[in-house]
Design a protein around this motif. Sequence first.
Motif, PDB file in Angstrom:
ATOM      1  N   THR A   7     -19.802  13.813  -5.492  1.00  0.00           N
ATOM      2  CA  THR A   7     -18.872  12.700  -5.713  1.00  0.00           C
ATOM      3  C   THR A   7     -17.817  13.052  -6.749  1.00  0.00           C
ATOM      4  O   THR A   7     -16.627  12.761  -6.578  1.00  0.00           O
ATOM      5  CB  THR A   7     -19.649  11.441  -6.157  1.00  0.00           C
ATOM      6  OG1 THR A   7     -20.674  11.152  -5.216  1.00  0.00           O
ATOM      7  CG2 THR A   7     -18.720  10.246  -6.261  1.00  0.00           C
ATOM      8  N   THR A  21     -12.344   7.212  -4.660  1.00  0.00           N
ATOM      9  CA  THR A  21     -13.486   8.121  -4.567  1.00  0.00           C
ATOM     10  C   THR A  21     -14.770   7.364  -4.264  1.00  0.00           C
ATOM     11  O   THR A  21     -15.585   7.794  -3.436  1.00  0.00           O
ATOM     12  CB  THR A  21     -13.651   8.909  -5.878  1.00  0.00           C
ATOM     13  OG1 THR A  21     -12.447   9.633  -6.156  1.00  0.00           O
ATOM     14  CG2 THR A  21     -14.805   9.888  -5.779  1.00  0.00           C
ATOM     15  N   ALA A  25     -16.954   8.048  -0.976  1.00  0.00           N
ATOM     16  CA  ALA A  25     -18.331   8.504  -1.130  1.00  0.00           C
ATOM     17  C   ALA A  25     -19.296   7.586  -0.387  1.00  0.00           C
ATOM     18  O   ALA A  25     -20.268   8.040   0.225  1.00  0.00           O
ATOM     19  CB  ALA A  25     -18.698   8.585  -2.613  1.00  0.00           C
TER      20      ALA A  25
END
Length: 335
Positions: A7, A21, A25
């Motif tokens: 991640t 993000t 993820a």
Amino acid sequence: MEALLHTLLLHVGCGWSLRETAVQAKLAGIADVSDVTLLNRLRDAEVWLRHLCRQLWQENGVTLQPAVSGRAVRVLDATVVREPGPTGSQWRIHYSLLLPTLDCDSFELTPTHGQGSAERFGHFVFRPGELVLADAGYCHAAGIAAVVEQQADVCVRLNPHALPLFDEQGEVFSMSTALAGLRRAGQAAEWPVWIHSGPQWMTGRVCAIRKSRAAIERARRRLREKQQNGKSVGEQTWKYAEYVLVFTTLPGQHATTRQVLECYRLRWQVELTFKRLKSIAQLGHLPKHHDQSSRAWLYGKLLVALLTQKLARLGKTISPWGYPLPETTHAQPLA
């Protein structure tokens, strides 16, 4: 741990914001975290990411132990980060890494334009007795004087056009004449020189080594590319391209010519990796409001660069299908 690293690499490697993000993820089934949680994880990962970087560097065959023993050694550098989007802001990161631990002991963000934005020693505070390694962008008399005033020493790539050199009598030092004696690849020499900033005069040494034929040709190729882009390249610049020139304030009894050049060679090995970092760092959401998260982000960028280098190295030694082909025993000629 694997999910966390994956991640974090999405964040620093792809240039996504923390929120983006977290969404990516989750969609990829890697982790289900909020952007706030991810920021906290990034801050906590600083030491871990630095350790991974140090391991990868050593695995790539680079020893981070300076040639000059008994001194604290720092590497200074700066890079520009451009945030995504047509109106994304630009920042210049000024940072200092301690060797051999790679601890980031200084970190400053400035705009890319205006007063105080350029690469200079003035962004840092130095401790007595330490040695500072920097590239030619820091090769200015005023900056070197600031380091010397704090009782530290410098080892910088010499830019003869930016740093006037003088001999003991105060006459202009002829760099071209001195270099004429270095005719063989690997031949090294040094000369005592003086520089001045205002009324302050400082003594130092120029250490030089002649490049290999291949390295000289690479340097000349870069100069020809500059000419093709309309930039003027003087006769002296062509001559200087045949050598690596380093200016240092280290006294001769503290480091030999070879040790000074080895110190700069180490700095150059670090610079090669940071060149990859700089190309990767053109896009990214830099955490600008917390020093710890900014340092962790920097180590993450460096880790991506080192991983890229490792993958490129491994790609040269493995086959794409993963096993060797058996030798052909009944080869048929082709017409």
